[in-house]
Design a protein around this motif. Structure first.
Motif, mmCIF file in Angstrom:
data_model
loop_
_atom_site.group_PDB
_atom_site.id
_atom_site.type_symbol
_atom_site.label_atom_id
_atom_site.label_comp_id
_atom_site.label_asym_id
_atom_site.label_seq_id
_atom_site.Cartn_x
_atom_site.Cartn_y
_atom_site.Cartn_z
ATOM 1 N N THR A 57 0.817 -1.219 0.000
ATOM 2 C CA THR A 57 0.000 0.000 0.000
ATOM 3 C C THR A 57 0.850 1.268 0.000
ATOM 4 O O THR A 57 0.334 2.344 -0.319
ATOM 5 C CB THR A 57 -0.952 0.021 1.206
ATOM 6 O OG1 THR A 57 -0.197 -0.126 2.420
ATOM 7 C CG2 THR A 57 -1.977 -1.088 1.114
ATOM 8 N N ARG A 58 2.132 1.139 0.321
ATOM 9 C CA ARG A 58 3.001 2.323 0.212
ATOM 10 C C ARG A 58 3.085 2.809 -1.224
ATOM 11 O O ARG A 58 3.184 4.029 -1.470
ATOM 12 C CB ARG A 58 4.396 2.002 0.748
ATOM 13 C CG ARG A 58 4.466 1.805 2.263
ATOM 14 C CD ARG A 58 5.858 1.433 2.684
ATOM 15 N NE ARG A 58 6.272 0.168 2.067
ATOM 16 C CZ ARG A 58 7.491 -0.359 2.209
ATOM 17 N NH1 ARG A 58 8.398 0.273 2.938
ATOM 18 N NH2 ARG A 58 7.800 -1.511 1.622
ATOM 19 N N LEU A 59 3.037 1.881 -2.162
ATOM 20 C CA LEU A 59 3.064 2.264 -3.567
ATOM 21 C C LEU A 59 1.789 3.033 -3.935
ATOM 22 O O LEU A 59 1.833 4.001 -4.705
ATOM 23 C CB LEU A 59 3.201 1.027 -4.455
ATOM 24 C CG LEU A 59 4.402 0.111 -4.197
ATOM 25 C CD1 LEU A 59 4.443 -0.990 -5.245
ATOM 26 C CD2 LEU A 59 5.701 0.897 -4.184
ATOM 27 N N LEU A 60 0.669 2.586 -3.381
ATOM 28 C CA LEU A 60 -0.595 3.279 -3.657
ATOM 29 C C LEU A 60 -0.586 4.679 -3.056
ATOM 30 O O LEU A 60 -1.098 5.625 -3.661
ATOM 31 C CB LEU A 60 -1.769 2.471 -3.104
ATOM 32 C CG LEU A 60 -1.981 1.082 -3.700
ATOM 33 C CD1 LEU A 60 -3.186 0.416 -3.057
ATOM 34 C CD2 LEU A 60 -2.151 1.160 -5.212
ATOM 35 N N ARG A 61 -0.027 4.810 -1.856
ATOM 36 C CA ARG A 61 0.022 6.138 -1.236
ATOM 37 C C ARG A 61 0.899 7.085 -2.050
ATOM 38 O O ARG A 61 0.567 8.261 -2.223
ATOM 39 C CB ARG A 61 0.531 6.034 0.209
ATOM 40 C CG ARG A 61 0.343 7.313 1.017
ATOM 41 C CD ARG A 61 0.595 7.078 2.486
ATOM 42 N NE ARG A 61 -0.255 6.037 3.036
ATOM 43 C CZ ARG A 61 -1.530 6.212 3.361
ATOM 44 N NH1 ARG A 61 -2.098 7.388 3.174
ATOM 45 N NH2 ARG A 61 -2.222 5.209 3.860
ATOM 46 N N THR A 62 2.002 6.569 -2.553
ATOM 47 C CA THR A 62 2.867 7.391 -3.406
ATOM 48 C C THR A 62 2.132 7.775 -4.683
ATOM 49 O O THR A 62 2.195 8.927 -5.129
ATOM 50 C CB THR A 62 4.155 6.624 -3.735
ATOM 51 O OG1 THR A 62 4.855 6.355 -2.525
ATOM 52 C CG2 THR A 62 5.047 7.447 -4.652
ATOM 53 N N PHE A 63 1.428 6.818 -5.275
ATOM 54 C CA PHE A 63 0.652 7.080 -6.491
ATOM 55 C C PHE A 63 -0.371 8.198 -6.261
ATOM 56 O O PHE A 63 -0.467 9.149 -7.051
ATOM 57 C CB PHE A 63 -0.034 5.784 -6.931
ATOM 58 C CG PHE A 63 -1.134 5.957 -7.943
ATOM 59 C CD1 PHE A 63 -0.966 6.753 -9.078
ATOM 60 C CD2 PHE A 63 -2.356 5.307 -7.781
ATOM 61 C CE1 PHE A 63 -1.983 6.914 -10.015
ATOM 62 C CE2 PHE A 63 -3.375 5.450 -8.710
ATOM 63 C CZ PHE A 63 -3.193 6.259 -9.817
ATOM 64 N N THR A 64 -1.148 8.115 -5.190
ATOM 65 C CA THR A 64 -2.179 9.128 -4.950
ATOM 66 C C THR A 64 -1.559 10.490 -4.632
ATOM 67 O O THR A 64 -2.119 11.526 -4.997
ATOM 68 C CB THR A 64 -3.109 8.699 -3.806
ATOM 69 O OG1 THR A 64 -2.355 8.496 -2.604
ATOM 70 C CG2 THR A 64 -3.845 7.414 -4.154
ATOM 71 N N THR A 65 -0.416 10.489 -3.977
ATOM 72 C CA THR A 65 0.238 11.767 -3.658
ATOM 73 C C THR A 65 0.779 12.428 -4.912
ATOM 74 O O THR A 65 0.631 13.641 -5.103
ATOM 75 C CB THR A 65 1.369 11.548 -2.636
ATOM 76 O OG1 THR A 65 0.840 10.904 -1.473
ATOM 77 C CG2 THR A 65 1.982 12.889 -2.223
ATOM 78 N N VAL A 66 1.399 11.657 -5.781
ATOM 79 C CA VAL A 66 1.880 12.221 -7.051
ATOM 80 C C VAL A 66 0.700 12.720 -7.879
ATOM 81 O O VAL A 66 0.759 13.789 -8.500
ATOM 82 C CB VAL A 66 2.695 11.174 -7.837
ATOM 83 C CG1 VAL A 66 3.054 11.710 -9.219
ATOM 84 C CG2 VAL A 66 3.963 10.802 -7.085
ATOM 85 N N THR A 68 8.662 15.783 -7.333
ATOM 86 C CA THR A 68 9.427 16.532 -6.337
ATOM 87 C C THR A 68 8.550 16.917 -5.152
ATOM 88 O O THR A 68 8.927 16.723 -3.982
ATOM 89 C CB THR A 68 10.028 17.795 -6.971
ATOM 90 O OG1 THR A 68 10.852 17.426 -8.079
ATOM 91 C CG2 THR A 68 10.858 18.560 -5.960
ATOM 92 N N THR A 69 7.377 17.478 -5.447
ATOM 93 C CA THR A 69 6.476 17.882 -4.363
ATOM 94 C C THR A 69 5.974 16.681 -3.588
ATOM 95 O O THR A 69 5.877 16.712 -2.353
ATOM 96 C CB THR A 69 5.289 18.673 -4.933
ATOM 97 O OG1 THR A 69 5.778 19.764 -5.718
ATOM 98 C CG2 THR A 69 4.405 19.209 -3.816
ATOM 99 N N ALA A 70 5.655 15.606 -4.301
ATOM 100 C CA ALA A 70 5.200 14.387 -3.634
ATOM 101 C C ALA A 70 6.282 13.851 -2.702
ATOM 102 O O ALA A 70 5.995 13.402 -1.584
ATOM 103 C CB ALA A 70 4.809 13.341 -4.663
ATOM 104 N N ALA A 71 7.540 13.879 -3.158
ATOM 105 C CA ALA A 71 8.641 13.403 -2.316
ATOM 106 C C ALA A 71 8.738 14.213 -1.030
ATOM 107 O O ALA A 71 8.957 13.654 0.059
ATOM 108 C CB ALA A 71 9.944 13.476 -3.102
ATOM 109 N N ALA A 72 8.574 15.537 -1.135
ATOM 110 C CA ALA A 72 8.638 16.386 0.054
ATOM 111 C C ALA A 72 7.499 16.060 1.019
ATOM 112 O O ALA A 72 7.704 16.003 2.236
ATOM 113 C CB ALA A 72 8.598 17.855 -0.359
ATOM 114 N N GLU A 73 6.308 15.850 0.486
ATOM 115 C CA GLU A 73 5.162 15.556 1.346
ATOM 116 C C GLU A 73 5.287 14.195 2.018
ATOM 117 O O GLU A 73 4.843 14.013 3.160
ATOM 118 C CB GLU A 73 3.860 15.618 0.538
ATOM 119 C CG GLU A 73 3.487 17.018 0.100
ATOM 120 C CD GLU A 73 2.031 17.116 -0.302
ATOM 121 O OE1 GLU A 73 1.291 16.127 -0.133
ATOM 122 O OE2 GLU A 73 1.634 18.190 -0.781
#
Length: 305
Positions: free
Chosen positions: A3-12, A19-24
């Motif tokens: 689910t970490r991949l899904l969280r990264t997907f939704t944040t991007v 870049t912004t997703a990485a900061a968040e």
């Protein structure tokens, strides 16, 4: 599926930027890129088009986004059920405009740290449209909007409080010494430094000034309340701001209040996504917001559990 991949997907998807997703997410940008690529490989489809100035979600990615959000929502419910007997824990992100982020919310966060030490609260300075999008993507858990009404079909709002507004000028301005109210006709002949377009109370004042017959007011819009406040303190014109943002300047004599036409307070709307679950941590934040804003815990309708 991780689910970490899904969280990264939704944040991007919500930020349209690795870049912004990485900061968040407090990750390296290379990690975010690798996680999105891993999810694309697992799903067998491209989720984003890489562009020179960011990323754009593909049509397939847009269809899968709601499913990913549903999985993350279910994960949050599962974790909350496991911790049902304990104190609120986890991270809650509040989206709000500059006024509330600077003048109101620091006290809320300080109180929550004392009440719930394992609860982490982050602030995200956003305008109304960006707040609504953040609630849709799950980047924000709750939002506060300075709006008369919020007309997004998928966003539920409840009035939390009202922010008094004040007309301001420099201490040396002739209006600073007036005892009789300044008229709209007189105000429309002045230069105004207002918060950016999309700010409800600034837009309302601009419309009223522009509707005054026979004059053409000079309006300058800023993305920063501090910039507008500084121009007025320097004697360059007038502004309209929430009283909470200028109380110190008024007490110190750096700004003066203009006695003028009656201007209604602007409501503070508590906003949540209609279909999203509100976690126990977010409910604890909502309860403290209600208390700090003066309504008491019972003044805000119960969140969806």
């Amino acid at each position: 599926m991780d689910t970490r991949l899904l969280r990264t997907f939704t944040t991007v998807a919500g930020t349209a930027s690795f870049t912004t997703a990485a900061a968040e997410l407090h990750l390296a940008q290379s990690t975010v890129t690798a996680q999105v690529q891993a999810l694309e490989k697992e799903l067998g489809t491209r989720l984003f088009d890489r562009l020179p100035r960011g990323v754009a979600i593909t049509e397939v990615g847009r269809r899968l986004l709601a499913e990913a959000e549903g999985v993350l929502d279910a994960e949050s419910r599962l974790r909350a059920a496991a911790a049902a007997d304990g104190p609120p824990v986890g991270r809650v992100v509040i989206g709000a405009g500059e006024t509330l982020c600077s003048a109101r919310l620091p006290g809320v966060i300080a109180a929550l740290r004392g009440l719930h030490p394992d609860l982490e609260v982050d602030l995200s300075p956003v305008g109304t449209a960006e707040a609504a999008e953040g609630l849709r993507t799950g980047r924000l858990d709750i939002a506060l909007m300075l709006e008369e009404e919020v007309l997004f079909p998928d966003i539920d709002t409840e009035p939390l409080a009202h922010e008094p507004l004040v007309l301001l000028c420099a201490p040396g301005h002739p209006f600073a010494h007036r005892t009789d109210p300044v008229t709209w006709e007189e105000l429309a002949q002045e230069a105004f430094f207002l918060h950016e377009q999309g700010c409800s109370y600034s837009d309302r004042l601009a419309r009223r000034l522009l509707s005054t017959p026979g004059v053409r007011p000079r309006l300058t819009r800023f993305g920063s309340i501090e910039a507008a406040r500084s121009c007025v303190a320097a004697g360059l014109g007038l502004t309209l701001l929430p009283r909470a943002t200028v109380e110190h300047a008024l007490r110190e004599g750096r700004l003066a209040e203009v006695t003028g036409p009656s201007i209604p307070d602007v409501p503070v709307q508590l906003a949540r996504h209609r279909r999203r679950w509100t976690s126990p941590a977010a409910r604890a934040v909502v309860a403290e917001l209600a208390r700090q804003f003066g309504g008491g815990e019972g003044s805000v309708p119960a969140a969806r559990s």
